[in-house]
Design a protein around this motif. Sequence first.
Motif, PDB file in Angstrom:
ATOM      1  N   GLU A  37     -52.315 -13.480  11.127  1.00  0.00           N
ATOM      2  CA  GLU A  37     -54.126 -13.625  11.104  1.00  0.00           C
ATOM      3  C   GLU A  37     -54.371 -15.090  10.187  1.00  0.00           C
ATOM      4  O   GLU A  37     -54.959 -15.526  11.033  1.00  0.00           O
ATOM      5  CB  GLU A  37     -54.615 -12.633  10.734  1.00  0.00           C
ATOM      6  N   LEU A  38     -53.724 -14.781   9.538  1.00  0.00           N
ATOM      7  CA  LEU A  38     -53.858 -16.797   8.391  1.00  0.00           C
ATOM      8  C   LEU A  38     -53.170 -17.589   8.943  1.00  0.00           C
ATOM      9  O   LEU A  38     -53.515 -18.589   9.446  1.00  0.00           O
ATOM     10  CB  LEU A  38     -53.774 -16.297   7.020  1.00  0.00           C
ATOM     11  N   GLY A  39     -52.014 -17.127  10.199  1.00  0.00           N
ATOM     12  CA  GLY A  39     -51.469 -18.646  10.721  1.00  0.00           C
ATOM     13  C   GLY A  39     -52.146 -18.603  11.587  1.00  0.00           C
ATOM     14  O   GLY A  39     -51.251 -19.290  12.073  1.00  0.00           O
ATOM     15  N   ARG A  40     -52.871 -17.635  12.597  1.00  0.00           N
ATOM     16  CA  ARG A  40     -53.601 -18.254  13.671  1.00  0.00           C
ATOM     17  C   ARG A  40     -55.236 -18.740  13.595  1.00  0.00           C
ATOM     18  O   ARG A  40     -55.576 -18.815  14.767  1.00  0.00           O
ATOM     19  CB  ARG A  40     -53.327 -17.037  15.152  1.00  0.00           C
ATOM     20  N   THR A  41     -55.194 -18.206  12.535  1.00  0.00           N
ATOM     21  CA  THR A  41     -56.949 -18.131  12.064  1.00  0.00           C
ATOM     22  C   THR A  41     -57.589 -19.510  11.101  1.00  0.00           C
ATOM     23  O   THR A  41     -56.812 -19.479   9.647  1.00  0.00           O
ATOM     24  CB  THR A  41     -57.545 -17.282  11.580  1.00  0.00           C
ATOM     25  N   PRO A  42     -57.564 -21.245  12.160  1.00  0.00           N
ATOM     26  CA  PRO A  42     -58.355 -21.554  10.543  1.00  0.00           C
ATOM     27  C   PRO A  42     -59.716 -21.428  10.068  1.00  0.00           C
ATOM     28  O   PRO A  42     -60.704 -21.572   9.812  1.00  0.00           O
ATOM     29  CB  PRO A  42     -58.566 -22.476  11.892  1.00  0.00           C
ATOM     30  N   ILE A  43     -59.375 -20.812   8.895  1.00  0.00           N
ATOM     31  CA  ILE A  43     -60.218 -20.601   8.016  1.00  0.00           C
ATOM     32  C   ILE A  43     -59.773 -20.834   6.338  1.00  0.00           C
ATOM     33  O   ILE A  43     -58.976 -20.195   6.722  1.00  0.00           O
ATOM     34  CB  ILE A  43     -60.648 -19.117   7.944  1.00  0.00           C
ATOM     35  N   ALA A  44     -59.830 -20.962   5.657  1.00  0.00           N
ATOM     36  CA  ALA A  44     -60.109 -20.172   3.825  1.00  0.00           C
ATOM     37  C   ALA A  44     -60.454 -19.339   3.635  1.00  0.00           C
ATOM     38  O   ALA A  44     -61.017 -18.529   3.308  1.00  0.00           O
ATOM     39  CB  ALA A  44     -60.652 -21.557   3.059  1.00  0.00           C
ATOM     40  N   VAL A  45     -59.636 -19.076   2.669  1.00  0.00           N
ATOM     41  CA  VAL A  45     -59.510 -17.591   2.128  1.00  0.00           C
ATOM     42  C   VAL A  45     -59.579 -17.602   0.867  1.00  0.00           C
ATOM     43  O   VAL A  45     -57.799 -18.004   0.644  1.00  0.00           O
ATOM     44  CB  VAL A  45     -58.110 -16.237   2.225  1.00  0.00           C
ATOM     45  N   VAL A  46     -60.312 -16.912   0.283  1.00  0.00           N
ATOM     46  CA  VAL A  46     -60.181 -17.120  -1.849  1.00  0.00           C
ATOM     47  C   VAL A  46     -59.959 -15.178  -1.923  1.00  0.00           C
ATOM     48  O   VAL A  46     -60.638 -14.817  -1.441  1.00  0.00           O
ATOM     49  CB  VAL A  46     -61.440 -17.224  -2.092  1.00  0.00           C
ATOM     50  N   SER A  47     -58.765 -15.418  -2.456  1.00  0.00           N
ATOM     51  CA  SER A  47     -58.110 -13.748  -3.381  1.00  0.00           C
ATOM     52  C   SER A  47     -58.202 -13.634  -5.096  1.00  0.00           C
ATOM     53  O   SER A  47     -57.530 -15.238  -4.628  1.00  0.00           O
ATOM     54  CB  SER A  47     -57.318 -13.241  -2.159  1.00  0.00           C
ATOM     55  N   ALA A  48     -57.874 -13.029  -4.919  1.00  0.00           N
ATOM     56  CA  ALA A  48     -56.509 -12.925  -6.044  1.00  0.00           C
ATOM     57  C   ALA A  48     -55.061 -12.605  -6.122  1.00  0.00           C
ATOM     58  O   ALA A  48     -54.050 -12.429  -6.999  1.00  0.00           O
ATOM     59  CB  ALA A  48     -57.168 -12.152  -7.218  1.00  0.00           C
ATOM     60  N   GLY A  49     -55.047 -13.667  -4.720  1.00  0.00           N
ATOM     61  CA  GLY A  49     -53.084 -12.920  -4.612  1.00  0.00           C
ATOM     62  C   GLY A  49     -53.231 -12.235  -3.797  1.00  0.00           C
ATOM     63  O   GLY A  49     -53.385 -11.162  -2.537  1.00  0.00           O
ATOM     64  N   VAL A  50     -51.581 -11.237  -4.674  1.00  0.00           N
ATOM     65  CA  VAL A  50     -51.461 -10.808  -3.533  1.00  0.00           C
ATOM     66  C   VAL A  50     -51.029  -9.289  -4.278  1.00  0.00           C
ATOM     67  O   VAL A  50     -50.465  -9.937  -5.784  1.00  0.00           O
ATOM     68  CB  VAL A  50     -49.629 -10.676  -2.486  1.00  0.00           C
ATOM     69  N   LYS A  51     -51.353  -8.123  -4.103  1.00  0.00           N
ATOM     70  CA  LYS A  51     -50.869  -7.133  -5.337  1.00  0.00           C
ATOM     71  C   LYS A  51     -49.270  -7.309  -5.244  1.00  0.00           C
ATOM     72  O   LYS A  51     -48.254  -7.320  -4.223  1.00  0.00           O
ATOM     73  CB  LYS A  51     -51.354  -6.593  -4.568  1.00  0.00           C
ATOM     74  N   SER A  52     -49.388  -6.789  -6.638  1.00  0.00           N
ATOM     75  CA  SER A  52     -47.483  -6.444  -7.027  1.00  0.00           C
ATOM     76  C   SER A  52     -46.804  -5.373  -6.153  1.00  0.00           C
ATOM     77  O   SER A  52     -45.957  -5.351  -6.645  1.00  0.00           O
ATOM     78  CB  SER A  52     -48.029  -7.061  -8.566  1.00  0.00           C
ATOM     79  N   ILE A  53     -47.594  -4.130  -5.719  1.00  0.00           N
ATOM     80  CA  ILE A  53     -47.102  -3.870  -5.160  1.00  0.00           C
ATOM     81  C   ILE A  53     -45.732  -4.151  -3.820  1.00  0.00           C
ATOM     82  O   ILE A  53     -45.232  -3.300  -3.484  1.00  0.00           O
ATOM     83  CB  ILE A  53     -48.125  -2.268  -4.642  1.00  0.00           C
ATOM     84  N   LEU A  54     -46.777  -5.398  -4.060  1.00  0.00           N
ATOM     85  CA  LEU A  54     -45.913  -5.726  -2.233  1.00  0.00           C
ATOM     86  C   LEU A  54     -44.560  -7.393  -3.067  1.00  0.00           C
ATOM     87  O   LEU A  54     -44.807  -7.154  -4.051  1.00  0.00           O
ATOM     88  CB  LEU A  54     -47.199  -6.950  -1.490  1.00  0.00           C
ATOM     89  N   ASP A  55     -44.083  -7.299  -1.775  1.00  0.00           N
ATOM     90  CA  ASP A  55     -42.691  -8.105  -2.426  1.00  0.00           C
ATOM     91  C   ASP A  55     -43.560  -9.321  -1.863  1.00  0.00           C
ATOM     92  O   ASP A  55     -43.730 -10.184  -1.236  1.00  0.00           O
ATOM     93  CB  ASP A  55     -41.975  -8.152  -1.280  1.00  0.00           C
ATOM     94  N   ILE A  56     -43.951 -10.375  -4.010  1.00  0.00           N
ATOM     95  CA  ILE A  56     -44.336 -11.257  -4.131  1.00  0.00           C
ATOM     96  C   ILE A  56     -43.823 -12.739  -3.726  1.00  0.00           C
ATOM     97  O   ILE A  56     -44.306 -13.705  -1.728  1.00  0.00           O
ATOM     98  CB  ILE A  56     -45.558 -12.363  -4.890  1.00  0.00           C
ATOM     99  N   GLY A  57     -42.472 -12.631  -3.778  1.00  0.00           N
ATOM    100  CA  GLY A  57     -41.687 -13.993  -3.435  1.00  0.00           C
ATOM    101  C   GLY A  57     -41.513 -13.718  -1.213  1.00  0.00           C
ATOM    102  O   GLY A  57     -41.585 -15.241  -1.442  1.00  0.00           O
ATOM    103  N   ARG A  58     -41.587 -13.243  -0.675  1.00  0.00           N
ATOM    104  CA  ARG A  58     -41.358 -12.998   0.311  1.00  0.00           C
ATOM    105  C   ARG A  58     -42.490 -13.086   1.415  1.00  0.00           C
ATOM    106  O   ARG A  58     -42.723 -13.540   2.098  1.00  0.00           O
ATOM    107  CB  ARG A  58     -40.443 -12.221   1.170  1.00  0.00           C
ATOM    108  N   THR A  59     -43.570 -12.774   0.134  1.00  0.00           N
ATOM    109  CA  THR A  59     -45.070 -12.845   1.296  1.00  0.00           C
ATOM    110  C   THR A  59     -45.628 -14.440   1.547  1.00  0.00           C
ATOM    111  O   THR A  59     -45.912 -14.495   2.566  1.00  0.00           O
ATOM    112  CB  THR A  59     -45.892 -11.974   0.425  1.00  0.00           C
ATOM    113  N   LEU A  60     -44.675 -15.173   0.015  1.00  0.00           N
ATOM    114  CA  LEU A  60     -44.972 -16.118  -0.025  1.00  0.00           C
ATOM    115  C   LEU A  60     -44.449 -17.284   1.047  1.00  0.00           C
ATOM    116  O   LEU A  60     -44.186 -18.545   1.279  1.00  0.00           O
ATOM    117  CB  LEU A  60     -44.896 -16.866  -1.317  1.00  0.00           C
ATOM    118  N   GLU A  61     -42.951 -16.724   0.895  1.00  0.00           N
ATOM    119  CA  GLU A  61     -42.322 -17.141   2.435  1.00  0.00           C
ATOM    120  C   GLU A  61     -42.328 -16.911   3.745  1.00  0.00           C
ATOM    121  O   GLU A  61     -43.229 -17.783   4.474  1.00  0.00           O
ATOM    122  CB  GLU A  61     -40.859 -16.645   2.566  1.00  0.00           C
ATOM    123  N   PHE A  62     -43.096 -16.229   4.036  1.00  0.00           N
ATOM    124  CA  PHE A  62     -43.828 -15.825   5.275  1.00  0.00           C
ATOM    125  C   PHE A  62     -45.257 -16.459   5.534  1.00  0.00           C
ATOM    126  O   PHE A  62     -45.662 -16.869   6.386  1.00  0.00           O
ATOM    127  CB  PHE A  62     -43.851 -14.160   5.523  1.00  0.00           C
TER     128      PHE A  62
END
Length: 417
Positions: free
Chosen positions: A36-61
């Motif tokens: 959705e971030l890849g197809r919606t022109p908006i700025a999202v402010v968050s505390a990053g990505v939860k560490s229960i996820l794969d942060i490296g692959r998330t950033l690559e995606f």
Amino acid sequence: MIAAHRVGIPVFVTGGIGGVHRDGHNSLDISADLTELGRTPIAVVSAGVKSILDIGRTLEFLETQGVCVATYGMTKSFPAFFSPLSGFSSAYHVCNPSEAASLIASSLSLGLQNGVLIAVPIPEEHAAAGQHIEEAIQAAVTEASSKCVIGKDVTPFILQKVNELTQGKSLQANMALIRNNAKVGSQIACALSKQTHRRNLSTNTKSDIVVIGGINVDFIAKGKTKKINFGQTNPGSVCQSFGGVGRNIADSLSRLGQAPLFISATGCDANSDAVFNYCKHMNTSGVARLKGHNTATYCVVISESGELSFGLGDMDIHQQITENYVSQFEKQLSSAALVCLDGNIPVSTINYICSLAKKHNINVWYEPTDVERASKPFLTDAWKSLSYSSPNMAELCNMNKTLGIATPDGKQIIHNK
């Protein structure tokens, strides 16, 4: 996020975004947040990505989706929700709201459909607790793996285990993160609004919206006792504010980045100086400063409980917003998408605007201001050129009365409600 974009909100704040789940390269378990971030022109402010996820692959995606990722702070270190450090880096970093707003504005101005992610690290005062929570998360992840917890059961299992291991501290840290994200997000949104407004003022050759109406300087005197004693000095406080229905409308539109042309009149006095100083963010090129006239003022005295004791108004200058003066702006009026009028201006001026509206097919919005002024456009056929109006019930009743339309009395209206 979709709803915010649809209604024109450019900055969206959340706790943390979803991402690529661990072992996501095999399971293809990827949060819809990323697409959705890849197809919606908006700025999202968050505390990053939860560490229960794969942060490296998330950033690559996110990179594959064309999403601009920036850390809010002095470094590019990408935060892991409860921890300011994830071991990964963002492509960019912004140091303050102004820099973040500039990045967002530049991205959105390209007209692309992808968004921007601003990753805000946990506040320093919560970093220690955050590190403890991260350790609990890693322990929970390890336990989930050893117990072969998979699929949709992973996240609730980990969250429950983390809450147990931290004795509820994870919830407190989560709330602190959300508050901090909201603070940073609102600061960025304000900075973005100011930059957009300045850009509109510098690039707009004409105003798409014209507002014509009154400016008031309001003085509110509030007593410090339950009852105001007339004939003597009462203890209290006095504050100054700026009003006038037309000015309020133009002010609100300006803060929303619309830069309307505001047409009005003030005196050439200290109150006028105060008004122009306060309204620097507005296009006041249509406001006349007239010598020998007083800027409109309204003084109200209220008791400690807020009950009105009496009010005095000097509004005569509004009668100087004449047809002759307003006609100087006929070019702007004729090409406007919308003209807003308030009930403070003379009937002849309202009639003139409505005749222009009929000739050039202009949308006109009439704000009645009060019951007495509500009927002004309805004294002639001028009302037929109005596109919108915003009366309250009493003002609407007076409009109907002027047109000879039967209106239920107050008791009937209340009963019908």
